[in-house]
Every structure is written in structure tokens, then in C-alpha cells.
Design a protein around this motif. Sequence first.
Motif, PDB file in Angstrom:
ATOM      1  N   LEU A   1      33.443   5.148  36.203  1.00  0.00           N
ATOM      2  CA  LEU A   1      33.818   6.387  35.516  1.00  0.00           C
ATOM      3  C   LEU A   1      35.190   6.098  34.947  1.00  0.00           C
ATOM      4  O   LEU A   1      36.154   5.921  35.690  1.00  0.00           O
ATOM      5  N   ASP A   2      35.265   5.995  33.620  1.00  0.00           N
ATOM      6  CA  ASP A   2      36.460   5.482  32.949  1.00  0.00           C
ATOM      7  C   ASP A   2      36.670   4.067  33.481  1.00  0.00           C
ATOM      8  O   ASP A   2      35.810   3.230  33.329  1.00  0.00           O
ATOM      9  N   ASP A   3      37.775   3.788  34.131  1.00  0.00           N
ATOM     10  CA  ASP A   3      37.997   2.436  34.666  1.00  0.00           C
ATOM     11  C   ASP A   3      37.849   2.372  36.181  1.00  0.00           C
ATOM     12  O   ASP A   3      38.179   1.372  36.799  1.00  0.00           O
ATOM     13  N   VAL A   4      37.357   3.451  36.782  1.00  0.00           N
ATOM     14  CA  VAL A   4      37.223   3.511  38.238  1.00  0.00           C
ATOM     15  C   VAL A   4      35.829   3.037  38.646  1.00  0.00           C
ATOM     16  O   VAL A   4      34.825   3.605  38.203  1.00  0.00           O
ATOM     17  N   PRO A   5      35.738   1.997  39.486  1.00  0.00           N
ATOM     18  CA  PRO A   5      34.416   1.552  39.943  1.00  0.00           C
ATOM     19  C   PRO A   5      33.792   2.569  40.894  1.00  0.00           C
ATOM     20  O   PRO A   5      34.484   3.180  41.701  1.00  0.00           O
ATOM     21  N   LEU A   6      32.492   2.757  40.760  1.00  0.00           N
ATOM     22  CA  LEU A   6      31.724   3.671  41.603  1.00  0.00           C
ATOM     23  C   LEU A   6      30.512   2.941  42.151  1.00  0.00           C
ATOM     24  O   LEU A   6      30.036   1.979  41.553  1.00  0.00           O
ATOM     25  N   GLU A   7      29.988   3.459  43.260  1.00  0.00           N
ATOM     26  CA  GLU A   7      28.737   2.946  43.810  1.00  0.00           C
ATOM     27  C   GLU A   7      27.804   4.112  44.085  1.00  0.00           C
ATOM     28  O   GLU A   7      28.209   5.111  44.692  1.00  0.00           O
ATOM     29  N   PHE A   8      26.575   3.985  43.631  1.00  0.00           N
ATOM     30  CA  PHE A   8      25.530   4.960  43.896  1.00  0.00           C
ATOM     31  C   PHE A   8      24.410   4.243  44.643  1.00  0.00           C
ATOM     32  O   PHE A   8      23.947   3.193  44.198  1.00  0.00           O
ATOM     33  N   VAL A   9      23.989   4.804  45.767  1.00  0.00           N
ATOM     34  CA  VAL A   9      22.883   4.232  46.538  1.00  0.00           C
ATOM     35  C   VAL A   9      21.621   5.009  46.184  1.00  0.00           C
ATOM     36  O   VAL A   9      21.603   6.247  46.256  1.00  0.00           O
TER      37      VAL A   9
ATOM     38  N   ILE B   1      25.914  10.500  31.457  1.00  0.00           N
ATOM     39  CA  ILE B   1      25.242   9.203  31.496  1.00  0.00           C
ATOM     40  C   ILE B   1      26.192   8.200  32.146  1.00  0.00           C
ATOM     41  O   ILE B   1      27.315   8.000  31.673  1.00  0.00           O
ATOM     42  N   TYR B   2      25.716   7.596  33.231  1.00  0.00           N
ATOM     43  CA  TYR B   2      26.483   6.568  33.931  1.00  0.00           C
ATOM     44  C   TYR B   2      25.824   5.215  33.692  1.00  0.00           C
ATOM     45  O   TYR B   2      24.593   5.107  33.777  1.00  0.00           O
ATOM     46  N   PRO B   3      26.617   4.181  33.427  1.00  0.00           N
ATOM     47  CA  PRO B   3      26.044   2.838  33.336  1.00  0.00           C
ATOM     48  C   PRO B   3      25.798   2.332  34.765  1.00  0.00           C
ATOM     49  O   PRO B   3      26.742   2.140  35.526  1.00  0.00           O
ATOM     50  N   LEU B   4      24.540   2.199  35.145  1.00  0.00           N
ATOM     51  CA  LEU B   4      24.205   1.739  36.494  1.00  0.00           C
ATOM     52  C   LEU B   4      23.720   0.296  36.423  1.00  0.00           C
ATOM     53  O   LEU B   4      22.822  -0.025  35.642  1.00  0.00           O
ATOM     54  N   HIS B   5      24.314  -0.543  37.239  1.00  0.00           N
ATOM     55  CA  HIS B   5      23.955  -1.959  37.233  1.00  0.00           C
ATOM     56  C   HIS B   5      23.352  -2.348  38.581  1.00  0.00           C
ATOM     57  O   HIS B   5      23.885  -2.025  39.634  1.00  0.00           O
ATOM     58  N   HIS B   6      22.234  -3.065  38.486  1.00  0.00           N
ATOM     59  CA  HIS B   6      21.547  -3.601  39.661  1.00  0.00           C
ATOM     60  C   HIS B   6      20.917  -4.923  39.230  1.00  0.00           C
ATOM     61  O   HIS B   6      20.458  -5.040  38.088  1.00  0.00           O
ATOM     62  N   PRO B   7      20.867  -5.916  40.110  1.00  0.00           N
ATOM     63  CA  PRO B   7      20.289  -7.203  39.717  1.00  0.00           C
ATOM     64  C   PRO B   7      18.852  -7.100  39.195  1.00  0.00           C
ATOM     65  O   PRO B   7      18.455  -7.855  38.304  1.00  0.00           O
ATOM     66  N   ARG B   8      18.082  -6.170  39.715  1.00  0.00           N
ATOM     67  CA  ARG B   8      16.672  -6.048  39.306  1.00  0.00           C
ATOM     68  C   ARG B   8      16.516  -5.352  37.948  1.00  0.00           C
ATOM     69  O   ARG B   8      15.668  -5.729  37.147  1.00  0.00           O
ATOM     70  N   THR B   9      17.326  -4.335  37.684  1.00  0.00           N
ATOM     71  CA  THR B   9      17.171  -3.550  36.455  1.00  0.00           C
ATOM     72  C   THR B   9      18.151  -3.943  35.362  1.00  0.00           C
ATOM     73  O   THR B   9      18.002  -3.510  34.222  1.00  0.00           O
TER      74      THR B   9
END
Length: 96
Positions: A21-29, A64-72
Motif C-alpha cells: 500500500l503505497d510503499d508499505v509492504p503488506l501480507e494477506f493470507v 485494487i491491491y497487487p497480490l503476488h504469489h509464486p503460483r499466480t
Amino acid sequence: MELLKLEDFAGCVNDTFASRLDDVPLEFVLVEARALQNPSPAAVRQPFSLLFRNTAAVVFPQKIYPLHHPRTGEVGIFLVPIAMEPAGFLYQAVFN
């Protein structure tokens, strides 16, 4: 661009998706990936819902959040905060 499907996420339940979010890293499970009722036989894909949890003490806005995962890989997903739990806030994404 290929449409996302439930099968893209079904094997990722309990996995962490990195975001920012902006330059702050986030994690969503990802805590749930489930099919929704198909409202139309002409639907392009089976509708589905994803539930993510974030453990931050604050709720993040729907966007809209850019979500990154190795599979997707990295995908932009519109997340809406829907509930607060002792473990954090829940966010939902609905694909229809």
C-alpha cells in the motif's frame, strides 16, 4: 489476459500473498477459496469468492491491491474489508 478461476487459488489456501500500500509492504493470507452459485448458464466462468486475512491493527481501504504469489504471479485484486476478527481483518474478493 486470461480470466482468473477458482482453480488458480484453490491450492493456495493458508498461503501468504505479498502486497503493498503505497510503499508499505503488506501480507494477506488466503483463508478461503470457494465457488459461488452460478447465476447464468452463459457465464464466462464459475463465480467464486476469496477471503484474505491481514493481521495489521488497522483496516485498509477497499481498492485494487497487487497480490503476488509464486503460483499466480502478480495480479491486481479488488479487496473489500468485511469483518474484524481477533486474528485480524478479513478482506473479500468476488469474481463473477
